[in-house]
Scaffold this motif. Structure first.
Motif, mmCIF file in Angstrom:
data_model
loop_
_atom_site.group_PDB
_atom_site.id
_atom_site.type_symbol
_atom_site.label_atom_id
_atom_site.label_comp_id
_atom_site.label_asym_id
_atom_site.label_seq_id
_atom_site.Cartn_x
_atom_site.Cartn_y
_atom_site.Cartn_z
ATOM 1 N N ARG A 64 -6.300 -1.270 -2.336
ATOM 2 C CA ARG A 64 -6.737 -1.667 -0.998
ATOM 3 C C ARG A 64 -5.836 -0.983 0.024
ATOM 4 O O ARG A 64 -4.638 -0.830 -0.200
ATOM 5 C CB ARG A 64 -6.648 -3.191 -0.808
ATOM 6 N N ALA A 65 -6.411 -0.575 1.138
ATOM 7 C CA ALA A 65 -5.602 0.042 2.193
ATOM 8 C C ALA A 65 -4.632 -0.989 2.769
ATOM 9 O O ALA A 65 -4.978 -2.150 2.957
ATOM 10 C CB ALA A 65 -6.506 0.583 3.295
ATOM 11 N N ARG A 66 -3.401 -0.534 3.007
ATOM 12 C CA ARG A 66 -2.375 -1.402 3.585
ATOM 13 C C ARG A 66 -1.877 -0.775 4.880
ATOM 14 O O ARG A 66 -1.613 0.427 4.918
ATOM 15 C CB ARG A 66 -1.222 -1.602 2.600
ATOM 16 N N ARG A 67 -1.748 -1.596 5.903
ATOM 17 C CA ARG A 67 -1.416 -1.088 7.237
ATOM 18 C C ARG A 67 -0.148 -1.747 7.766
ATOM 19 O O ARG A 67 0.053 -2.943 7.615
ATOM 20 C CB ARG A 67 -2.581 -1.369 8.183
ATOM 21 N N ARG A 68 0.702 -0.920 8.370
ATOM 22 C CA ARG A 68 1.884 -1.439 9.043
ATOM 23 C C ARG A 68 1.912 -0.865 10.454
ATOM 24 O O ARG A 68 1.917 0.353 10.631
ATOM 25 C CB ARG A 68 3.147 -1.045 8.288
ATOM 26 N N GLU A 69 1.917 -1.727 11.447
ATOM 27 C CA GLU A 69 1.813 -1.300 12.838
ATOM 28 C C GLU A 69 3.193 -1.121 13.482
ATOM 29 O O GLU A 69 4.156 -1.795 13.123
ATOM 30 C CB GLU A 69 1.005 -2.320 13.640
ATOM 31 N N SER A 78 14.107 12.132 20.348
ATOM 32 C CA SER A 78 12.890 11.500 20.841
ATOM 33 C C SER A 78 12.383 10.526 19.785
ATOM 34 O O SER A 78 12.900 10.463 18.663
ATOM 35 C CB SER A 78 11.814 12.547 21.157
ATOM 36 N N SER A 79 11.359 9.755 20.148
ATOM 37 C CA SER A 79 10.818 8.798 19.192
ATOM 38 C C SER A 79 9.298 8.760 19.284
ATOM 39 O O SER A 79 8.719 9.045 20.333
ATOM 40 C CB SER A 79 11.391 7.397 19.443
ATOM 41 N N ILE A 80 8.667 8.429 18.173
ATOM 42 C CA ILE A 80 7.222 8.226 18.139
ATOM 43 C C ILE A 80 6.954 6.893 17.456
ATOM 44 O O ILE A 80 7.719 6.456 16.603
ATOM 45 C CB ILE A 80 6.485 9.354 17.378
ATOM 46 N N SER A 81 5.872 6.252 17.862
ATOM 47 C CA SER A 81 5.499 4.975 17.268
ATOM 48 C C SER A 81 4.146 5.142 16.581
ATOM 49 O O SER A 81 3.175 5.566 17.198
ATOM 50 C CB SER A 81 5.423 3.881 18.337
ATOM 51 N N LEU A 82 4.116 4.819 15.301
ATOM 52 C CA LEU A 82 2.922 5.051 14.494
ATOM 53 C C LEU A 82 2.435 3.767 13.835
ATOM 54 O O LEU A 82 3.229 2.876 13.523
ATOM 55 C CB LEU A 82 3.209 6.076 13.385
ATOM 56 N N ASP A 83 1.132 3.682 13.622
ATOM 57 C CA ASP A 83 0.559 2.701 12.708
ATOM 58 C C ASP A 83 0.302 3.450 11.407
ATOM 59 O O ASP A 83 -0.465 4.417 11.376
ATOM 60 C CB ASP A 83 -0.759 2.136 13.242
ATOM 61 N N ILE A 84 0.960 3.034 10.332
ATOM 62 C CA ILE A 84 0.884 3.713 9.050
ATOM 63 C C ILE A 84 -0.122 3.006 8.148
ATOM 64 O O ILE A 84 -0.025 1.792 7.933
ATOM 65 C CB ILE A 84 2.254 3.752 8.357
ATOM 66 N N ILE A 85 -1.087 3.739 7.625
ATOM 67 C CA ILE A 85 -2.065 3.184 6.685
ATOM 68 C C ILE A 85 -1.902 3.876 5.344
ATOM 69 O O ILE A 85 -2.124 5.086 5.219
ATOM 70 C CB ILE A 85 -3.520 3.349 7.198
ATOM 71 N N ASP A 86 -1.483 3.109 4.348
ATOM 72 C CA ASP A 86 -1.349 3.613 2.987
ATOM 73 C C ASP A 86 -2.669 3.357 2.271
ATOM 74 O O ASP A 86 -3.078 2.209 2.086
ATOM 75 C CB ASP A 86 -0.203 2.884 2.274
ATOM 76 N N THR A 87 -3.354 4.424 1.878
ATOM 77 C CA THR A 87 -4.702 4.280 1.317
ATOM 78 C C THR A 87 -4.692 4.405 -0.205
ATOM 79 O O THR A 87 -3.787 5.025 -0.789
ATOM 80 C CB THR A 87 -5.657 5.343 1.889
ATOM 81 N N PRO A 88 -5.699 3.836 -0.867
ATOM 82 C CA PRO A 88 -5.829 4.003 -2.321
ATOM 83 C C PRO A 88 -6.030 5.469 -2.686
ATOM 84 O O PRO A 88 -6.544 6.252 -1.894
ATOM 85 C CB PRO A 88 -7.089 3.180 -2.651
ATOM 86 N N GLY A 89 -5.626 5.814 -3.895
ATOM 87 C CA GLY A 89 -5.793 7.181 -4.358
ATOM 88 C C GLY A 89 -7.255 7.587 -4.434
ATOM 89 O O GLY A 89 -8.084 6.851 -4.966
ATOM 90 N N LEU A 90 -7.565 8.737 -3.881
ATOM 91 C CA LEU A 90 -8.939 9.232 -3.895
ATOM 92 C C LEU A 90 -9.246 9.908 -5.217
ATOM 93 O O LEU A 90 -8.431 10.674 -5.744
ATOM 94 C CB LEU A 90 -9.152 10.223 -2.744
ATOM 95 N N ALA A 91 -10.410 9.621 -5.744
ATOM 96 C CA ALA A 91 -10.840 10.228 -7.003
ATOM 97 C C ALA A 91 -12.356 10.350 -6.990
ATOM 98 O O ALA A 91 -13.049 9.543 -6.376
ATOM 99 C CB ALA A 91 -10.390 9.372 -8.190
ATOM 100 N N THR A 92 -12.867 11.376 -7.667
ATOM 101 C CA THR A 92 -14.315 11.573 -7.728
ATOM 102 C C THR A 92 -14.947 10.710 -8.813
ATOM 103 O O THR A 92 -16.142 10.438 -8.772
ATOM 104 C CB THR A 92 -14.643 13.050 -8.002
ATOM 105 N N LYS A 93 -14.135 10.267 -9.777
ATOM 106 C CA LYS A 93 -14.650 9.426 -10.860
ATOM 107 C C LYS A 93 -13.552 8.494 -11.336
ATOM 108 O O LYS A 93 -12.407 8.913 -11.532
ATOM 109 C CB LYS A 93 -15.143 10.294 -12.030
ATOM 110 N N ILE A 94 -13.889 7.219 -11.509
ATOM 111 C CA ILE A 94 -12.931 6.236 -12.013
ATOM 112 C C ILE A 94 -13.539 5.579 -13.252
ATOM 113 O O ILE A 94 -14.555 4.887 -13.165
ATOM 114 C CB ILE A 94 -12.602 5.177 -10.946
ATOM 115 N N ASP A 95 -12.923 5.817 -14.377
ATOM 116 C CA ASP A 95 -13.426 5.338 -15.664
ATOM 117 C C ASP A 95 -12.535 4.194 -16.147
ATOM 118 O O ASP A 95 -11.313 4.348 -16.231
ATOM 119 C CB ASP A 95 -13.411 6.483 -16.676
ATOM 120 N N PHE A 96 -13.144 3.070 -16.499
ATOM 121 C CA PHE A 96 -12.353 1.917 -16.922
ATOM 122 C C PHE A 96 -11.581 2.189 -18.214
ATOM 123 O O PHE A 96 -10.567 1.536 -18.513
ATOM 124 C CB PHE A 96 -13.234 0.679 -17.075
#
Length: 211
Positions: A64-69, A78-96
């Motif tokens: 599941r995507a996880r977000r930290r604001e 200097s500084s930047i402020s980001l909202d970081i979204i850690d996403t699930p690994g992308l795959a074209t096929k997921i076999d159980f």
């Protein structure tokens, strides 16, 4: 006319500042086990003392995507402020069966495969709401994968900033130059998210691309 144009310009500048997003929304993307959550944890620990989530040698640990604001990163005065979204690994096929090979029973394996598939769909949907992407690649693997090419093509079509991260350069077989040669049109930084190698350069590139 000069006074009117100046007034309009000043008003437009004020209007933009009033409605400018405070934080750039940045997604961390890539294939399973490339080190996305390890990098997200490194960023958060460096700048908040916290962590994003657990990591595992088993693919699709993040389902599941996880977000930290509001993660503030300071670099080069200097500084930047980001909202970081850690996403699930992308795959074209997921076999159980991949999960069964890790010692899970069939029911658990099918549940995980279903969650991982839903996670991939969620990650793709997030592309509609991002200001930029950090694409993490395993520097020991062939970069010419359908996942990498699809993400890069998607970001180019949207004209959104992209930073490629060649991860795992602490490993002897790592070849970050292969990634750079594969996608020379985009900036790339070589790091070890696990060991923190070259992480300061990574933060400098973040500021350049997303600040």
């Amino acid at each position: 006319m000069g006074v009117i144009r100046k007034f309009k310009k000043n008003f437009a500048d004020i209007f933009k500042k009033m409605f400018k997003k405070q934080n750039a929304r940045i997604g961390i993307y890539g294939p399973p086990n490339a080190g996305k959550t390890t990098l997200a944890n490194r960023i958060l620990r460096d700048w908040t003392g916290d962590a994003m989530g657990s990591v595992s040698h088993i693919a699709h640990e993040t389902r599941r995507a996880r977000r930290r604001e509001g993660v503030t990163i300071k670099t080069n005065g200097s500084s930047i402020s980001l909202d970081i979204i850690d996403t699930p690994g992308l795959a074209t096929k997921i076999d159980f069966h991949e999960f069964m090979e890790q010692g899970m029973d069939e029911a658990e394996s099918k549940r995980r495969a279903k969650e991982a598939t839903e996670g991939v769909i969620e990650a793709v949907k997030w592309l509609e709401n991002l200001d930029g992407v950090i694409l993490v690649m395993d520097a020991t693997e062939d970069p010419f994968t359908q996942v990498n090419v699809t993400v890069i093509g998607n970001m180019e079509a949207r004209s959104l900033p992209l930073l490629i991260v060649a991860n795992k350069v602490d490993l002897a077989e790592a070849s970050p130059s292969t990634i750079r040669d594969a996608f020379p049109q985009h900036p790339m930084v070589s790091i070890s998210a696990l060991e923190g190698k070259n992480i300061d350069t990574f933060y400098e590139e973040l500021a350049k691309r997303f600040g």
